[in-house]
Design an enzyme around this catalytic site. Structure first.
Site, PDB file in Angstrom:
ATOM      1  N   SER A 124       0.946  -1.044  -0.181  1.00 22.95           N
ATOM      2  CA  SER A 124       0.060  -0.265   0.009  1.00 22.95           C
ATOM      3  C   SER A 124       0.881   1.279  -0.104  1.00 22.95           C
ATOM      4  CB  SER A 124      -1.028   0.085   1.153  1.00 22.95           C
ATOM      5  OG  SER A 124      -1.499   1.258   1.386  1.00 22.95           O
ATOM      6  N   THR A 126       0.511   3.389   2.005  1.00 20.70           N
ATOM      7  CA  THR A 126       0.790   3.800   3.301  1.00 20.70           C
ATOM      8  C   THR A 126       2.367   3.653   3.722  1.00 20.70           C
ATOM      9  OG1 THR A 126      -0.320   3.446   5.536  1.00 20.70           O
ATOM     10  CG2 THR A 126      -0.011   1.548   4.212  1.00 20.70           C
ATOM     11  N   TYR A 149      -2.502  -1.180  10.834  1.00 24.21           N
ATOM     12  CA  TYR A 149      -2.578  -1.680   9.230  1.00 24.21           C
ATOM     13  C   TYR A 149      -1.348  -1.668   8.359  1.00 24.21           C
ATOM     14  CZ  TYR A 149      -3.801  -1.578   4.383  1.00 24.21           C
ATOM     15  OH  TYR A 149      -3.699  -1.467   2.931  1.00 24.21           O
ATOM     16  N   LYS A 153       1.823  -3.891   6.718  1.00 29.02           N
ATOM     17  CA  LYS A 153       2.182  -3.832   5.383  1.00 29.02           C
ATOM     18  C   LYS A 153       3.817  -3.542   5.126  1.00 29.02           C
ATOM     19  CE  LYS A 153      -1.613  -4.587   3.276  1.00 29.02           C
ATOM     20  NZ  LYS A 153      -1.882  -5.773   2.575  1.00 29.02           N
ATOM     21  N   TYR A 177      -0.460  -0.280  -3.922  1.00 30.00           N
ATOM     22  CA  TYR A 177      -1.816   0.244  -4.195  1.00 30.00           C
ATOM     23  C   TYR A 177      -1.934   1.714  -3.526  1.00 30.00           C
ATOM     24  CZ  TYR A 177      -2.727  -4.897  -4.895  1.00 30.00           C
ATOM     25  OH  TYR A 177      -2.627  -6.070  -5.181  1.00 30.00           O
ATOM     26  N   LEU A 200     -13.809   7.147   0.353  1.00 30.93           N
ATOM     27  CA  LEU A 200     -14.464   8.320  -0.119  1.00 30.93           C
ATOM     28  C   LEU A 200     -15.543   7.689  -1.098  1.00 30.93           C
ATOM     29  CD1 LEU A 200     -14.745  11.262  -0.705  1.00 30.93           C
ATOM     30  CD2 LEU A 200     -13.120  11.058  -2.579  1.00 30.93           C
ATOM     31  N   ARG A 231      -5.609  12.410  -4.099  1.00 32.96           N
ATOM     32  CA  ARG A 231      -5.155  10.919  -3.961  1.00 32.96           C
ATOM     33  C   ARG A 231      -5.383  10.646  -5.594  1.00 32.96           C
ATOM     34  NH1 ARG A 231      -4.739  12.332   0.421  1.00 32.96           N
ATOM     35  NH2 ARG A 231      -5.310  11.459   2.215  1.00 32.96           N
TER      36      ARG A 231
HETATM   37  P1  NAD Z   1     -10.997  -6.696   0.792  1.00 32.59           P
HETATM   38  O1  NAD Z   1     -11.049  -6.636   2.062  1.00 32.59           O
HETATM   39  O2  NAD Z   1     -12.122  -6.276  -0.273  1.00 32.59           O
HETATM   40  O3  NAD Z   1     -10.393  -8.249   0.281  1.00 32.59           O
HETATM   41  C1  NAD Z   1      -9.486  -8.953   0.990  1.00 32.59           C
HETATM   42  C2  NAD Z   1     -10.123 -10.391   1.226  1.00 32.59           C
HETATM   43  O4  NAD Z   1      -9.139 -11.284   2.113  1.00 32.59           O
HETATM   44  C3  NAD Z   1     -11.598 -10.488   1.808  1.00 32.59           C
HETATM   45  O5  NAD Z   1     -12.161 -11.185   0.748  1.00 32.59           O
HETATM   46  C4  NAD Z   1     -11.179 -11.111   3.105  1.00 32.59           C
HETATM   47  O6  NAD Z   1     -12.308 -11.897   3.387  1.00 32.59           O
HETATM   48  C5  NAD Z   1     -10.072 -12.065   2.971  1.00 32.59           C
HETATM   49  N1  NAD Z   1      -9.145 -12.201   4.053  1.00 32.59           N
HETATM   50  C6  NAD Z   1      -8.648 -11.403   5.110  1.00 32.59           C
HETATM   51  N2  NAD Z   1      -7.933 -12.190   5.930  1.00 32.59           N
HETATM   52  C7  NAD Z   1      -7.821 -13.323   5.628  1.00 32.59           C
HETATM   53  C8  NAD Z   1      -7.424 -14.559   5.835  1.00 32.59           C
HETATM   54  N3  NAD Z   1      -6.507 -14.666   7.176  1.00 32.59           N
HETATM   55  N4  NAD Z   1      -7.582 -15.715   5.435  1.00 32.59           N
HETATM   56  C9  NAD Z   1      -8.355 -15.701   4.288  1.00 32.59           C
HETATM   57  N5  NAD Z   1      -8.881 -14.637   3.683  1.00 32.59           N
HETATM   58  C10 NAD Z   1      -8.750 -13.708   4.376  1.00 32.59           C
HETATM   59  O7  NAD Z   1      -9.747  -5.997   0.439  1.00 32.59           O
HETATM   60  P2  NAD Z   1      -8.973  -5.495  -1.057  1.00 32.59           P
HETATM   61  O8  NAD Z   1      -9.758  -3.865  -1.118  1.00 32.59           O
HETATM   62  O9  NAD Z   1      -9.493  -6.309  -2.149  1.00 32.59           O
HETATM   63  O10 NAD Z   1      -7.418  -5.290  -0.743  1.00 32.59           O
HETATM   64  C11 NAD Z   1      -6.799  -6.404  -0.988  1.00 32.59           C
HETATM   65  C12 NAD Z   1      -5.256  -6.122  -0.465  1.00 32.59           C
HETATM   66  O11 NAD Z   1      -4.845  -5.046  -1.053  1.00 32.59           O
HETATM   67  C13 NAD Z   1      -5.571  -6.333   0.936  1.00 32.59           C
HETATM   68  O12 NAD Z   1      -4.253  -7.135   1.236  1.00 32.59           O
HETATM   69  C14 NAD Z   1      -5.430  -4.670   1.298  1.00 32.59           C
HETATM   70  O13 NAD Z   1      -4.756  -4.509   2.476  1.00 32.59           O
HETATM   71  C15 NAD Z   1      -4.626  -4.231  -0.083  1.00 32.59           C
HETATM   72  N6  NAD Z   1      -4.691  -2.861  -0.258  1.00 32.59           N
HETATM   73  C16 NAD Z   1      -5.975  -2.409  -0.714  1.00 32.59           C
HETATM   74  C17 NAD Z   1      -6.331  -0.948  -0.903  1.00 32.59           C
HETATM   75  C18 NAD Z   1      -7.725  -0.435  -1.136  1.00 32.59           C
HETATM   76  O14 NAD Z   1      -7.736   0.816  -1.272  1.00 32.59           O
HETATM   77  N7  NAD Z   1      -8.576  -1.360  -1.428  1.00 32.59           N
HETATM   78  C19 NAD Z   1      -5.177  -0.069  -0.871  1.00 32.59           C
HETATM   79  C20 NAD Z   1      -3.912  -0.685  -0.656  1.00 32.59           C
HETATM   80  C21 NAD Z   1      -3.648  -2.006  -0.288  1.00 32.59           C
HETATM   81  N1  UFG Z   2     -12.625  11.646   2.653  1.00 29.78           N
HETATM   82  C1  UFG Z   2     -13.534  12.536   2.739  1.00 29.78           C
HETATM   83  N2  UFG Z   2     -14.783  12.157   3.180  1.00 29.78           N
HETATM   84  C2  UFG Z   2     -14.883  10.805   3.552  1.00 29.78           C
HETATM   85  C3  UFG Z   2     -13.800   9.929   3.052  1.00 29.78           C
HETATM   86  C4  UFG Z   2     -12.476  10.238   2.574  1.00 29.78           C
HETATM   87  O1  UFG Z   2     -13.251  13.740   2.514  1.00 29.78           O
HETATM   88  O2  UFG Z   2     -16.103  10.544   3.953  1.00 29.78           O
HETATM   89  C5  UFG Z   2     -11.333  12.110   2.019  1.00 29.78           C
HETATM   90  C6  UFG Z   2     -10.188  11.620   2.673  1.00 29.78           C
HETATM   91  O3  UFG Z   2      -9.654  12.662   3.548  1.00 29.78           O
HETATM   92  C7  UFG Z   2      -9.119  11.565   1.773  1.00 29.78           C
HETATM   93  C8  UFG Z   2      -9.903  11.130   0.414  1.00 29.78           C
HETATM   94  O4  UFG Z   2     -11.130  11.460   0.502  1.00 29.78           O
HETATM   95  O5  UFG Z   2      -8.515  13.039   1.334  1.00 29.78           O
HETATM   96  C9  UFG Z   2      -9.525   9.538   0.112  1.00 29.78           C
HETATM   97  O6  UFG Z   2      -9.838   8.983   1.423  1.00 29.78           O
HETATM   98  P1  UFG Z   2      -9.903   7.451   1.382  1.00 29.78           P
HETATM   99  O7  UFG Z   2     -10.334   7.165   2.977  1.00 29.78           O
HETATM  100  O8  UFG Z   2     -10.928   6.950   0.243  1.00 29.78           O
HETATM  101  O9  UFG Z   2      -8.785   6.635   1.113  1.00 29.78           O
HETATM  102  P2  UFG Z   2      -7.091   7.232   1.733  1.00 29.78           P
HETATM  103  O10 UFG Z   2      -6.357   7.653   0.800  1.00 29.78           O
HETATM  104  O11 UFG Z   2      -7.170   7.774   3.142  1.00 29.78           O
HETATM  105  O12 UFG Z   2      -6.640   5.401   2.124  1.00 29.78           O
HETATM  106  C10 UFG Z   2      -6.344   4.757   0.906  1.00 29.78           C
HETATM  107  C11 UFG Z   2      -6.630   3.173   1.314  1.00 29.78           C
HETATM  108  C12 UFG Z   2      -5.854   2.793   2.883  1.00 29.78           C
HETATM  109  C13 UFG Z   2      -4.437   3.079   2.607  1.00 29.78           C
HETATM  110  C14 UFG Z   2      -4.401   4.526   2.142  1.00 29.78           C
HETATM  111  C15 UFG Z   2      -2.773   4.744   1.815  1.00 29.78           C
HETATM  112  O13 UFG Z   2      -8.051   3.134   1.639  1.00 29.78           O
HETATM  113  O14 UFG Z   2      -6.078   1.339   2.739  1.00 29.78           O
HETATM  114  O15 UFG Z   2      -4.887   4.740   0.985  1.00 29.78           O
HETATM  115  O16 UFG Z   2      -2.315   5.942   1.563  1.00 29.78           O
HETATM  116  F1  UFG Z   2      -3.604   2.886   3.702  1.00 29.78           F
END
Ligand code: NAD
Ligand code: UFG
Length: 333
Positions: A124, A126, A149, A153, A177, A200, A231
């Site tokens: 991520s 992050t 979290y 990572k 990501y 968001l 973002r």
């Molecule tokens: P998601 O929660 O939709 O998918 C994760 C899946 O993993 C879920 O289906 C959940 O049931 C499964 N899971 C969690 N722990 C498990 C375990 N111990 N055993 C088996 N299954 C398990 O999340 P996503 O948005 O698809 O994200 C996928 C990956 O990408 C995650 O590792 C997340 O941290 C990472 N990621 C996501 C974002 C984002 O904004 N969506 C950003 C950065 C990184």
């Molecule tokens: N925001 C709002 N209102 C809301 C939700 C979000 O104004 O109700 C704003 C936030 O302040 C930010 C932007 O919209 O400026 C995006 O926020 P998100 O919560 O959608 O996403 P983030 O960028 O905070 O987080 C994402 C992933 C995290 C990851 C992080 C890494 O969801 O998993 O990027 O930078 F850790």
């Protein structure tokens, strides 16, 4: 080629399963459904006309993994499984560290046991913390994460680096990501969080449908184009395609390779709201609120490395992202 996809029922995992099947890969999914639903497996079949093999279970369970690796000759693993809610991780650090770290450690152990040496890991933005300047580059220092979290990572990235030092025959790709939004054009799979969303786009779709009254915009006094947070939003189908590209890389090259999977373009919260309103023809009422704890002003990245080394190129723009996010939401209701 047989690919084990952990967390394949989730948001990014399910879209990646679709891309993999469409590129001719055989897919085995293991997911404990802690943040997803079983019917995603049927939806993947409906979209592609092909089936994945599904195991419901926890990746932390070594016995389960051993039985999967015994049964299938797996060529590579894409490891999505993990918990991802930043706020929840602050309240439940042990759960987050245990789930995210244990699942990775158990997976790597079983992979070694079965001589499977190719893995793609979901990291991520992050990990860049708040000390770097945008656009973030893969060569920037990592650290300074502000929640369990993010730290989980970061730790996993370090574990994979250490693994490759000890076992240089491993092939590892770490994908960082940023902000995936959008959904498959069928409207069958998408981001489906439980309860009131933190992110968001799911929040905006609930305001659009009238389920929530207005959007809280967290801060309009950031040093950005309009004062709201910026973002790097990417269509989840483009992101999924990046995994197919990364699979080519992980198949061919040993060692560890890290990529930002991004568009390289930063949009502010208000730009996202405007795009959503224009494309979907729905007004999104919003109220400016205090900055949200832990947020940074801008988070976008350099895409050059992924472009050059993976041939990664995004196809979808912001209009597609806001349209597909809403279409999925309407269809799901
Ligand atoms: P998601 O929660 O939709 O998918 C994760 C899946 O993993 C879920 O289906 C959940 O049931 C499964 N899971 C969690 N722990 C498990 C375990 N111990 N055993 C088996 N299954 C398990 O999340 P996503 O948005 O698809 O994200 C996928 C990956 O990408 C995650 O590792 C997340 O941290 C990472 N990621 C996501 C974002 C984002 O904004 N969506 C950003 C950065 C990184
Ligand atoms: N925001 C709002 N209102 C809301 C939700 C979000 O104004 O109700 C704003 C936030 O302040 C930010 C932007 O919209 O400026 C995006 O926020 P998100 O919560 O959608 O996403 P983030 O960028 O905070 O987080 C994402 C992933 C995290 C990851 C992080 C890494 O969801 O998993 O990027 O930078 F850790």
């Amino acid at each position: 080629m047989k690919i084990l996809v952990t967390g394949g029922c989730g948001y990014i995992g399910s879209h990646t399963c679709v891309e993999l099947l469409e590129h001719g890969y055989e897919v085995i999914v293991v997911d404990n459904l802690v943040n997803s639903k079983r019917d995603v497996i049927d939806k993947i079949k409906e979209i592609t006309g092909k089936s994945v093999i599904f195991y419901e279970g926890n990746v932390q369970e070594e016995k389960l993994l051993v039985s999967i690796f015994k049964k299938h000759k797996i060529d590579a693993v894409i490891h999505f499984a993990g918990l991802k809610a930043v706020g929840e991780s602050v309240k439940k650090p042990i759960l987050y560290y245990q789930n995210n770290l244990d699942s990775t450690l158990v997976l790597l152990k079983v992979m070694e046991q079965f001589d499977v040496k190719k893995i793609i890991f979901s990291s991520s933005a992050t990990v860049y913390g708040s000390q770097n300047k945008v656009p973030f580059k893969e060569s920037d220092p990592v650290g300074g994460t502000t929640n369990p979290y993010g730290t989980s990572k970061l730790f996993i990235e370090h574990i994979l680096e250490d693994l490759v030092v000890a076992a240089p025959e491993f092939h590892v790709v770490i994908l960082r990501y940023f902000n995936p939004i959008g959904a498959h054009k069928s409207g069958l799979i998408g981001d489906n969080p439980n309860g009131i969303p933190n992110n968001l786009m799911p929040y905006i779709t609930k305001v659009a449908s009238g389920e929530l009254e207005y959007l809280n915009v967290f801060g309009n006094d950031y040093p950005t184009k309009d004062g709201t947070g910026v973002r790097d939003y990417i269509h989840v189908v483009d992101l999924a395609d990046g995994h197919v590209k990364a699979l080519d890389k992980v198949t061919k090259e040993k060692g560890i390779h890290i990529y930002n999977l991004v568009t390289g373009i930063g949009y502010s919260v208000l730009e996202i709201v405007s795009a959503f309103e224009a494309v979907n023809q729905i007004k999104i009422p919003y109220v400016i609120k205090e900055r949200r704890d832990g947020d940074i002003a801008e988070c976008y990245a350099d895409v050059q490395k992924a472009k050059k080394e993976l041939g990664f190129q995004t196809k979808y723009g912001i209009q597609d992202m806001v349209r597909d996010s809403y279409q999925f939401y309407i269809k799901k209701k």
